[in-house]
Write an enzyme that holds these catalytic residues in place. Structure first.
Site, PDB file in Angstrom:
ATOM      1  N   ASN A   9     -57.077  -2.840 -31.787  1.00 45.58           N
ATOM      2  CA  ASN A   9     -56.538  -3.401 -30.542  1.00 45.58           C
ATOM      3  C   ASN A   9     -55.595  -4.531 -30.931  1.00 45.58           C
ATOM      4  O   ASN A   9     -56.042  -5.602 -31.316  1.00 45.58           O
ATOM      5  CB  ASN A   9     -57.700  -3.924 -29.683  1.00 45.58           C
ATOM      6  CG  ASN A   9     -57.209  -4.663 -28.444  1.00 45.58           C
ATOM      7  OD1 ASN A   9     -56.038  -4.566 -28.079  1.00 45.58           O
ATOM      8  ND2 ASN A   9     -58.107  -5.396 -27.794  1.00 45.58           N
ATOM      9  N   LYS A  11     -53.613  -6.185 -29.083  1.00 41.46           N
ATOM     10  CA  LYS A  11     -53.449  -7.189 -28.011  1.00 41.46           C
ATOM     11  C   LYS A  11     -51.958  -7.509 -27.786  1.00 41.46           C
ATOM     12  O   LYS A  11     -51.117  -6.642 -27.998  1.00 41.46           O
ATOM     13  CB  LYS A  11     -54.259  -8.440 -28.335  1.00 41.46           C
ATOM     14  CG  LYS A  11     -55.698  -8.120 -28.713  1.00 41.46           C
ATOM     15  CD  LYS A  11     -56.602  -9.289 -28.664  1.00 41.46           C
ATOM     16  CE  LYS A  11     -57.971  -8.884 -29.185  1.00 41.46           C
ATOM     17  NZ  LYS A  11     -58.994  -9.846 -28.910  1.00 41.46           N
ATOM     18  N   HIS A  94     -61.587  -4.004 -21.165  1.00 39.90           N
ATOM     19  CA  HIS A  94     -61.752  -5.014 -22.225  1.00 39.90           C
ATOM     20  C   HIS A  94     -62.162  -6.337 -21.580  1.00 39.90           C
ATOM     21  O   HIS A  94     -61.707  -6.678 -20.487  1.00 39.90           O
ATOM     22  CB  HIS A  94     -60.438  -5.174 -23.005  1.00 39.90           C
ATOM     23  CG  HIS A  94     -60.605  -5.977 -24.259  1.00 39.90           C
ATOM     24  ND1 HIS A  94     -60.659  -7.352 -24.237  1.00 39.90           N
ATOM     25  CD2 HIS A  94     -60.756  -5.605 -25.546  1.00 39.90           C
ATOM     26  CE1 HIS A  94     -60.836  -7.785 -25.487  1.00 39.90           C
ATOM     27  NE2 HIS A  94     -60.892  -6.751 -26.291  1.00 39.90           N
ATOM     28  N   GLU A  96     -61.306  -9.278 -22.066  1.00 36.49           N
ATOM     29  CA  GLU A  96     -60.206 -10.199 -21.728  1.00 36.49           C
ATOM     30  C   GLU A  96     -59.590  -9.826 -20.391  1.00 36.49           C
ATOM     31  O   GLU A  96     -59.145 -10.699 -19.637  1.00 36.49           O
ATOM     32  CB  GLU A  96     -59.163 -10.201 -22.866  1.00 36.49           C
ATOM     33  CG  GLU A  96     -59.699 -10.935 -24.097  1.00 36.49           C
ATOM     34  CD  GLU A  96     -59.057 -10.532 -25.410  1.00 36.49           C
ATOM     35  OE1 GLU A  96     -58.044  -9.815 -25.407  1.00 36.49           O
ATOM     36  OE2 GLU A  96     -59.601 -10.941 -26.463  1.00 36.49           O
ATOM     37  N   GLU A 164     -68.885  -4.683 -26.995  1.00 32.51           N
ATOM     38  CA  GLU A 164     -68.171  -5.846 -27.504  1.00 32.51           C
ATOM     39  C   GLU A 164     -68.771  -7.112 -26.892  1.00 32.51           C
ATOM     40  O   GLU A 164     -68.351  -7.546 -25.804  1.00 32.51           O
ATOM     41  CB  GLU A 164     -66.693  -5.763 -27.115  1.00 32.51           C
ATOM     42  CG  GLU A 164     -65.957  -4.600 -27.726  1.00 32.51           C
ATOM     43  CD  GLU A 164     -64.484  -4.936 -27.936  1.00 32.51           C
ATOM     44  OE1 GLU A 164     -64.028  -4.886 -29.063  1.00 32.51           O
ATOM     45  OE2 GLU A 164     -63.811  -5.286 -26.953  1.00 32.51           O
ATOM     46  N   GLY A 170     -63.003 -12.386 -31.360  1.00 36.96           N
ATOM     47  CA  GLY A 170     -62.025 -13.380 -31.812  1.00 36.96           C
ATOM     48  C   GLY A 170     -62.643 -14.708 -32.219  1.00 36.96           C
ATOM     49  O   GLY A 170     -61.930 -15.700 -32.370  1.00 36.96           O
ATOM     50  N   SER A 209     -65.180  -9.363 -34.038  1.00 40.50           N
ATOM     51  CA  SER A 209     -65.022  -9.948 -35.375  1.00 40.50           C
ATOM     52  C   SER A 209     -65.452  -9.012 -36.498  1.00 40.50           C
ATOM     53  O   SER A 209     -66.075  -9.450 -37.465  1.00 40.50           O
ATOM     54  CB  SER A 209     -65.755 -11.294 -35.452  1.00 40.50           C
ATOM     55  OG  SER A 209     -65.201 -12.211 -34.521  1.00 40.50           O
TER      56      SER A 209
HETATM   57  C1  PEP Z   1     -61.213  -6.993 -29.560  1.00 38.69           C
HETATM   58  O1  PEP Z   1     -60.287  -7.624 -29.092  1.00 38.69           O
HETATM   59  O2  PEP Z   1     -61.570  -5.951 -29.008  1.00 38.69           O
HETATM   60  C2  PEP Z   1     -61.884  -7.504 -30.747  1.00 38.69           C
HETATM   61  C3  PEP Z   1     -62.989  -6.936 -31.124  1.00 38.69           C
HETATM   62  O3  PEP Z   1     -61.279  -8.572 -31.391  1.00 38.69           O
HETATM   63  P1  PEP Z   1     -61.747  -9.237 -32.794  1.00 38.69           P
HETATM   64  O4  PEP Z   1     -61.985  -8.118 -33.760  1.00 38.69           O
HETATM   65  O5  PEP Z   1     -60.605 -10.109 -33.198  1.00 38.69           O
HETATM   66  O6  PEP Z   1     -62.993 -10.000 -32.514  1.00 38.69           O
END
Ligand code: PEP
Length: 248
Positions: A9, A11, A94, A96, A164, A170, A209
């Site tokens: 992803n 972003k 997601h 976000e 997630e 992040g 992460s």
């Molecule tokens: C994501 O945005 O779906 C995500 C898992 O980000 P990160 O790997 O940076 O935590």
């Protein structure tokens, strides 16, 4: 047997130049076989991205789609438009978007229907906040999100779900492999209950992460079928290392 899937992803990152460079590095590599791979750049970069990765092992996905097929929806992009420019996947719900665009489970459910109708393969994201985990409601939150988004879906073979935890996205904090496995196993049971369909073949990704140094320990868990990767997907060597960990 569920084929591992690793999805990047990207972003709201990159430029035409950097997207081309990153994708070129990926498609010129030869990762271990047996892992399905996709990357999700911004809408605006999709067309160009397809010219680079069109016929490679890297499939394209979008980070969202509209619930509507067409019409007066300024700023929206339909699922059919995404399919037309070469997308095979779409991320939905997601955290976000749930947080910053106020996306509800009902809206995500409508987007899911639109995506499936257009032939896209949806990756539906769910996950609890730190507060919810600390309050002991993580499973209740995740099962409610699944029920809200998936009600009425009977084709789980085409669906991918991503766990997630919001507190791990992040932040550099990863769920432990045991925490993630526990939630994934729970989600598989929920999926079957909600849809009335066997969820043994449904892939459940972990996101939050994921890095080259923690991926292998996550992927050995029996219900973790791959990863949705944010930050580490922007570095070709790291993303490739995660793909290779999924193949092992
Ligand atoms: C994501 O945005 O779906 C995500 C898992 O980000 P990160 O790997 O940076 O935590």
């Amino acid at each position: 047997m569920r084929q591992p899937l690793v999805v990047g992803n990207w972003k709201m990152q990159g430029s035409l130049v950097s997207v081309e460079a990153l994708l070129s590095d990926l498609v010129s590599a030869t990762p271990a076989a047996g892992v399905e791979v996709a990357v999700c750049p911004t809408f605006i970069h999709l067309g160009h991205a397809f010219t680079v990765c069109g016929h490679s092992f890297v499939a394209l996905g979008a980070q969202d789609c509209s619930h509507a097929k067409s019409g007066a929806h300024t700023g929206e992009v339909s699922a059919a438009m995404l399919a037309e420019v070469g997308c095979r996947w779409v991320i939905l719900g997601h955290s976000e978007r749930r947080q910053h665009q106020d996306e509800s489970d009902a809206l995500i459910a409508a987007k899911l229907v639109a995506a499936v109708e257009a032939g896209l393969r949806p990756i539906v994201c769910v996950g609890e906040t730190r507060q919810q985990r600390d309050a002991g409601t993580a499973q209740a939150v995740v099962s409610a999100q699944l029920a809200g988004a998936l009600q009425g879906q009977a084709n789980l073979g085409q669906l991918v779900v991503a766990y997630e935890p919001v507190w791990a996205i992040g932040t550099g904090l990863t769920a432990t492999p045991e925490q993630a496995q526990q939630m994934h196993a729970f989600m598989r049971v929920c999926l079957a209950k909600i849809t009335g369909v066997d969820a043994t073949a449904t892939r459940i990704l972990y996101g939050g992460s994921v890095k080259p140094d923690n991926a292998a320990n996550l992927f050995v868990q029996p219900d973790i079928d791959g990863a949705l990767v944010g930050g580490a997907a922007l570095v070709a060597a790291d993303f490739l290392a995660i793909i290779n960990a999924a193949a092992a």
